[in-house]
Design a protein around this motif. Sequence first.
Motif, PDB file in Angstrom:
ATOM      1  N   LEU A  24     -13.855 -22.861   3.896  1.00 27.98           N
ATOM      2  CA  LEU A  24     -15.004 -23.713   3.568  1.00 27.98           C
ATOM      3  C   LEU A  24     -15.973 -23.842   4.737  1.00 27.98           C
ATOM      4  CD1 LEU A  24     -13.048 -26.580   1.743  1.00 27.98           C
ATOM      5  CD2 LEU A  24     -14.201 -24.624   0.713  1.00 27.98           C
ATOM      6  N   LEU A  25     -15.528 -23.433   5.937  1.00 24.38           N
ATOM      7  CA  LEU A  25     -16.360 -23.581   7.129  1.00 24.38           C
ATOM      8  C   LEU A  25     -17.218 -22.354   7.410  1.00 24.38           C
ATOM      9  CD1 LEU A  25     -13.624 -25.136   9.468  1.00 24.38           C
ATOM     10  CD2 LEU A  25     -15.236 -26.328   7.965  1.00 24.38           C
ATOM     11  N   PHE A  26     -16.992 -21.265   6.666  1.00 21.39           N
ATOM     12  CA  PHE A  26     -17.701 -20.017   6.908  1.00 21.39           C
ATOM     13  C   PHE A  26     -18.563 -19.663   5.701  1.00 21.39           C
ATOM     14  CE2 PHE A  26     -13.999 -19.861   9.644  1.00 21.39           C
ATOM     15  CZ  PHE A  26     -14.507 -19.347  10.835  1.00 21.39           C
ATOM     16  N   PRO A  27     -19.595 -18.827   5.911  1.00 21.78           N
ATOM     17  CA  PRO A  27     -20.412 -18.381   4.767  1.00 21.78           C
ATOM     18  C   PRO A  27     -19.559 -17.668   3.728  1.00 21.78           C
ATOM     19  CG  PRO A  27     -21.481 -17.827   6.846  1.00 21.78           C
ATOM     20  CD  PRO A  27     -20.098 -18.313   7.191  1.00 21.78           C
ATOM     21  N   THR A  28     -19.806 -17.974   2.474  1.00 23.36           N
ATOM     22  CA  THR A  28     -19.060 -17.369   1.381  1.00 23.36           C
ATOM     23  C   THR A  28     -19.708 -16.073   0.916  1.00 23.36           C
ATOM     24  OG1 THR A  28     -18.413 -19.574   0.664  1.00 23.36           O
ATOM     25  CG2 THR A  28     -18.090 -17.790  -0.901  1.00 23.36           C
ATOM     26  N   VAL A  40     -29.015 -13.725   4.630  1.00 20.55           N
ATOM     27  CA  VAL A  40     -28.830 -15.164   4.852  1.00 20.55           C
ATOM     28  C   VAL A  40     -27.494 -15.566   4.255  1.00 20.55           C
ATOM     29  CG1 VAL A  40     -29.747 -17.470   4.404  1.00 20.55           C
ATOM     30  CG2 VAL A  40     -31.325 -15.550   4.752  1.00 20.55           C
ATOM     31  N   GLY A  41     -26.661 -16.210   5.075  1.00 20.54           N
ATOM     32  CA  GLY A  41     -25.344 -16.626   4.617  1.00 20.54           C
ATOM     33  C   GLY A  41     -25.394 -17.945   3.854  1.00 20.54           C
ATOM     34  N   TYR A  42     -24.597 -18.023   2.796  1.00 24.64           N
ATOM     35  CA  TYR A  42     -24.500 -19.242   1.983  1.00 24.64           C
ATOM     36  C   TYR A  42     -23.069 -19.747   2.016  1.00 24.64           C
ATOM     37  CZ  TYR A  42     -29.101 -18.572  -0.164  1.00 24.64           C
ATOM     38  OH  TYR A  42     -30.450 -18.439  -0.379  1.00 24.64           O
ATOM     39  N   GLN A  43     -22.916 -21.011   2.401  1.00 27.02           N
ATOM     40  CA  GLN A  43     -21.615 -21.647   2.268  1.00 27.02           C
ATOM     41  C   GLN A  43     -21.496 -22.249   0.872  1.00 27.02           C
ATOM     42  OE1 GLN A  43     -22.126 -23.921   6.025  1.00 27.02           O
ATOM     43  NE2 GLN A  43     -20.110 -23.106   6.559  1.00 27.02           N
ATOM     44  N   LEU A  44     -20.287 -22.647   0.520  1.00 19.40           N
ATOM     45  CA  LEU A  44     -20.055 -23.095  -0.851  1.00 19.40           C
ATOM     46  C   LEU A  44     -20.942 -24.271  -1.240  1.00 19.40           C
ATOM     47  CD1 LEU A  44     -16.203 -22.788  -1.434  1.00 19.40           C
ATOM     48  CD2 LEU A  44     -18.022 -21.740  -2.777  1.00 19.40           C
ATOM     49  N   TRP A  45     -21.123 -25.213  -0.314  1.00 19.73           N
ATOM     50  CA  TRP A  45     -21.922 -26.383  -0.673  1.00 19.73           C
ATOM     51  C   TRP A  45     -23.433 -26.122  -0.601  1.00 19.73           C
ATOM     52  CZ3 TRP A  45     -18.393 -26.594   3.448  1.00 19.73           C
ATOM     53  CH2 TRP A  45     -18.940 -26.384   4.716  1.00 19.73           C
ATOM     54  N   GLU A  46     -23.823 -24.931  -0.158  1.00 19.18           N
ATOM     55  CA  GLU A  46     -25.236 -24.569  -0.155  1.00 19.18           C
ATOM     56  C   GLU A  46     -25.646 -23.783  -1.406  1.00 19.18           C
ATOM     57  OE1 GLU A  46     -26.008 -24.132   4.650  1.00 19.18           O
ATOM     58  OE2 GLU A  46     -25.226 -22.411   3.540  1.00 19.18           O
ATOM     59  N   LEU A 114     -20.177  -9.893   0.201  1.00 15.84           N
ATOM     60  CA  LEU A 114     -19.057 -10.814   0.389  1.00 15.84           C
ATOM     61  C   LEU A 114     -18.963 -11.176   1.859  1.00 15.84           C
ATOM     62  CD1 LEU A 114     -16.411  -8.841  -1.711  1.00 15.84           C
ATOM     63  CD2 LEU A 114     -18.224 -10.332  -2.523  1.00 15.84           C
ATOM     64  N   ALA A 115     -18.912 -12.461   2.150  1.00 15.53           N
ATOM     65  CA  ALA A 115     -18.831 -12.925   3.536  1.00 15.53           C
ATOM     66  C   ALA A 115     -17.420 -13.404   3.862  1.00 15.53           C
ATOM     67  CB  ALA A 115     -19.858 -14.030   3.776  1.00 15.53           C
ATOM     68  N   SER A 116     -17.232 -13.814   5.124  1.00 10.23           N
ATOM     69  CA  SER A 116     -15.882 -14.133   5.615  1.00 10.23           C
ATOM     70  C   SER A 116     -15.240 -15.290   4.862  1.00 10.23           C
ATOM     71  CB  SER A 116     -15.949 -14.452   7.115  1.00 10.23           C
ATOM     72  OG  SER A 116     -16.901 -15.477   7.364  1.00 10.23           O
ATOM     73  N   GLY A 117     -16.045 -16.257   4.419  1.00  8.08           N
ATOM     74  CA  GLY A 117     -15.473 -17.405   3.714  1.00  8.08           C
ATOM     75  C   GLY A 117     -14.774 -17.009   2.430  1.00  8.08           C
ATOM     76  N   LEU A 118     -15.386 -16.058   1.689  1.00  7.04           N
ATOM     77  CA  LEU A 118     -14.770 -15.623   0.433  1.00  7.04           C
ATOM     78  C   LEU A 118     -13.489 -14.837   0.691  1.00  7.04           C
ATOM     79  CD1 LEU A 118     -15.182 -15.665  -2.632  1.00  7.04           C
ATOM     80  CD2 LEU A 118     -16.266 -13.437  -2.433  1.00  7.04           C
ATOM     81  N   TRP A 119     -13.496 -14.002   1.731  1.00  3.77           N
ATOM     82  CA  TRP A 119     -12.276 -13.264   2.072  1.00  3.77           C
ATOM     83  C   TRP A 119     -11.151 -14.221   2.451  1.00  3.77           C
ATOM     84  CZ3 TRP A 119     -12.111  -8.617   0.360  1.00  3.77           C
ATOM     85  CH2 TRP A 119     -13.224  -7.793   0.359  1.00  3.77           C
ATOM     86  N   LEU A 120     -11.478 -15.246   3.251  1.00  2.00           N
ATOM     87  CA  LEU A 120     -10.457 -16.224   3.647  1.00  2.00           C
ATOM     88  C   LEU A 120      -9.932 -16.987   2.436  1.00  2.00           C
ATOM     89  CD1 LEU A 120     -11.990 -17.675   6.947  1.00  2.00           C
ATOM     90  CD2 LEU A 120      -9.954 -16.250   6.731  1.00  2.00           C
ATOM     91  N   LEU A 121     -10.822 -17.312   1.514  1.00  2.00           N
ATOM     92  CA  LEU A 121     -10.394 -18.029   0.305  1.00  2.00           C
ATOM     93  C   LEU A 121      -9.453 -17.165  -0.527  1.00  2.00           C
ATOM     94  CD1 LEU A 121     -10.749 -20.663  -1.288  1.00  2.00           C
ATOM     95  CD2 LEU A 121     -12.666 -19.575  -2.484  1.00  2.00           C
ATOM     96  N   ALA A 122      -9.776 -15.876  -0.650  1.00  2.00           N
ATOM     97  CA  ALA A 122      -8.903 -14.967  -1.401  1.00  2.00           C
ATOM     98  C   ALA A 122      -7.554 -14.813  -0.700  1.00  2.00           C
ATOM     99  CB  ALA A 122      -9.581 -13.612  -1.547  1.00  2.00           C
ATOM    100  N   ILE A 123      -7.568 -14.732   0.631  1.00  2.00           N
ATOM    101  CA  ILE A 123      -6.312 -14.634   1.393  1.00  2.00           C
ATOM    102  C   ILE A 123      -5.484 -15.897   1.201  1.00  2.00           C
ATOM    103  CG2 ILE A 123      -5.351 -14.548   3.736  1.00  2.00           C
ATOM    104  CD1 ILE A 123      -7.731 -12.732   4.468  1.00  2.00           C
TER     105      ILE A 123
END
Length: 395
Positions: A24-28, A40-46, A114-123
Amino acid sequence: MRLKATIHIDRVGMLGVIVGIASLLFPTLTLKANRVDGGVGYQLWEMPSSLSFILAIIISLIVMAGALTVLPQRRPIHLTKSAIGIAILLVCCALLVLTKPLVVPLGEAGRLSLASGLWLLAISGYILMESSLSSIALPTRWLMALRLLPAFMLIFLVTTGGLSHLAIMKEFMNNRSRLFQDLLNHLFLSFSAVTLAVIIGIPLGIIAWRRKLFERGVFTLVNGVQTIPSLALFGLIIAPLSLLSFRFPLLRSLGIKGVGNTPALIALTLYALLPIVQNTYTSLANIGRPVIDAGWGMGMNRHQMLTQIEIPLSLPILMSGIRTSLVQTIGNTTVAALIGAAGLGSFIFRGLGQASPDLIYLGVLPVIVMAITVDRLFGMVIRKISLPLHTEALS
């Protein structure tokens, strides 16, 4: 007398929760105007307000998983955690589909990466799923179906065009023919190297076990190869092969030259030797002395002992060595692209050169899938051949 409550924390499950929180702390996702744009990176709450329910679902699932990791780990808890892990993976798939409107204003050139936040969420989802499924006593076919459910959903979305707006899918469509060709070449090179390593390594392991005089020499050789960096080994092989192909035109006509598949095959075979030699030696050394004495007592000769007793009993450990070797070689084959060898490494290095993460993913993801698939298939085979041997030993 006061009783102290004992809390049993599922450490693997807690790791999945921590990774999920970190996601949740990284762009999704990263929105790009074109292929070379930084984006431009988007986080979940953006994300747009219409996708706020996705954020609520993800946070709820992570909180529920965190609560379950500190409860007594019984079957219902494991089932619930595995369901949460699968749900997180399915939500990741849904997120990819629902973000398509973000790309529409940018036109055909727009890309969503796909950004790092989505990869971390999948992991995180994968860790929660695997940590719980391994503790549930379900039939193998049901466990396999649960593990493959997110993969089937992803394949369905890809085949139906639900993910056509993603940058990685656009790279796939632009490089489709070459990708399939490099995938086949990658498999051919990896399996050829391991096949040669089996042909060379098993006899070396047997020699090291039977002749203590050669044991140190054999292991010095195979261990020494592992200490050489892969790029250095590829470079060391280029010069002598180039000289041989120059001196002997017949070799050059056969395709044997300083760059390409030949030096890569030699280097990969050398790297694949250690697990096979080591496991061959270990499996033979672990056979009980009474079994060996019984074979001699029955009048068997050395060849009969090897083929009828020693090899069958050592087969599970030997297969584990081949399994390790093949998974390792599938990864090492990507580096061989630097000396002109065919394989998926070409996509990875092209992506690095062009600063295109999606092109890198296009090369990396098939390698990961191949390695995991091979590892699981060999694991199933090893369990199949180990059970009869265990039953026979008990009887």
